[in-house]
Write an enzyme that holds these catalytic residues in place. Sequence first.
Site, PDB file in Angstrom:
ATOM      1  N   ASN A  49       7.302  -1.120  -4.947  1.00 54.71           N
ATOM      2  CA  ASN A  49       8.526  -1.415  -4.200  1.00 54.71           C
ATOM      3  C   ASN A  49       8.939  -2.868  -4.386  1.00 54.71           C
ATOM      4  O   ASN A  49       8.099  -3.768  -4.484  1.00 54.71           O
ATOM      5  CB  ASN A  49       8.391  -1.037  -2.720  1.00 54.71           C
ATOM      6  CG  ASN A  49       7.176  -1.597  -2.025  1.00 54.71           C
ATOM      7  OD1 ASN A  49       6.149  -1.838  -2.638  1.00 54.71           O
ATOM      8  ND2 ASN A  49       7.282  -1.801  -0.729  1.00 54.71           N
ATOM      9  N   ALA A  53      16.292  -9.716   0.409  1.00 57.44           N
ATOM     10  CA  ALA A  53      16.694 -10.386   1.642  1.00 57.44           C
ATOM     11  C   ALA A  53      17.811  -9.620   2.354  1.00 57.44           C
ATOM     12  O   ALA A  53      17.920  -9.661   3.580  1.00 57.44           O
ATOM     13  CB  ALA A  53      17.139 -11.816   1.346  1.00 57.44           C
ATOM     14  N   CYS A  60      12.370   1.459  -3.648  1.00 58.04           N
ATOM     15  CA  CYS A  60      11.032   2.033  -3.491  1.00 58.04           C
ATOM     16  C   CYS A  60      10.285   2.104  -4.825  1.00 58.04           C
ATOM     17  O   CYS A  60      10.899   2.123  -5.900  1.00 58.04           O
ATOM     18  CB  CYS A  60      11.118   3.441  -2.924  1.00 58.04           C
ATOM     19  SG  CYS A  60      11.780   3.551  -1.259  1.00 58.04           S
ATOM     20  N   GLU A  62       8.756   4.596  -6.161  1.00 54.59           N
ATOM     21  CA  GLU A  62       9.029   5.811  -6.944  1.00 54.59           C
ATOM     22  C   GLU A  62      10.245   5.633  -7.839  1.00 54.59           C
ATOM     23  O   GLU A  62      10.256   6.035  -9.005  1.00 54.59           O
ATOM     24  CB  GLU A  62       9.275   6.988  -6.003  1.00 54.59           C
ATOM     25  CG  GLU A  62       8.079   7.379  -5.163  1.00 54.59           C
ATOM     26  CD  GLU A  62       8.021   6.638  -3.821  1.00 54.59           C
ATOM     27  OE1 GLU A  62       8.408   5.453  -3.767  1.00 54.59           O
ATOM     28  OE2 GLU A  62       7.580   7.259  -2.844  1.00 54.59           O
ATOM     29  N   CYS A  93      10.401   8.756   0.464  1.00 56.33           N
ATOM     30  CA  CYS A  93      11.560   8.828   1.349  1.00 56.33           C
ATOM     31  C   CYS A  93      12.575   9.836   0.799  1.00 56.33           C
ATOM     32  O   CYS A  93      12.492  10.274  -0.349  1.00 56.33           O
ATOM     33  CB  CYS A  93      12.199   7.449   1.512  1.00 56.33           C
ATOM     34  SG  CYS A  93      13.195   6.917   0.111  1.00 56.33           S
ATOM     35  N   CYS A  96      14.306   8.887  -2.464  1.00 60.23           N
ATOM     36  CA  CYS A  96      13.446   9.021  -3.646  1.00 60.23           C
ATOM     37  C   CYS A  96      13.226  10.478  -4.021  1.00 60.23           C
ATOM     38  O   CYS A  96      13.135  10.810  -5.203  1.00 60.23           O
ATOM     39  CB  CYS A  96      12.100   8.337  -3.404  1.00 60.23           C
ATOM     40  SG  CYS A  96      12.226   6.546  -3.485  1.00 60.23           S
TER      41      CYS A  96
END
Length: 140
Positions: A49, A53, A60, A62, A93, A96
């Site tokens: 990952n 900011a 992610c 993946e 998630c 993903c």
Amino acid sequence: MTTTLTAAELEILSTKAIAAKATAYCPYSKFRVGACLLTAQGEYISGANVENASYPVGTCAERVAFGTAVVAGHRDFKAIAIASDIKPGATPCGMCRQFMREFITPSFPVYMYDVDGNYTVKTIGELLPDSFGPDDLSKE
Ligand code: THU
């Protein structure tokens, strides 16, 4: 049904996914995730990952692994391993799941490793049932 990896393939895949945690850029969440993707040609492509900011911009592990593989020319994949520092291991998630779905079929196995190196495995068909994919765009 899950695609069967050899014990040697799974050992390499998990080792690389766990090692990839160390490459994560996650100063905000401090939640490290590593991933490793096994291509149909037998190549291992890692990701982690990468946060930002501007929080929602982060990516992610993946999607980093799949994006890296796709731009290297790969289109066919055998399995992915995802490693995190929680127990049980993190599941991908929703974004993903859909991102991966573009390149894989329902039987594609997703191995999820916990902080101790133990895993659970589910297919993308289990993680994302009744999914929308590239074939659906050509249906009338
Ligand atoms: N994350 C992943 O990289 N993969 C997952 O499967 C779950 C979540 C990342 C996103 C973010 O950088 C951090 O973990 C906390 O959500």
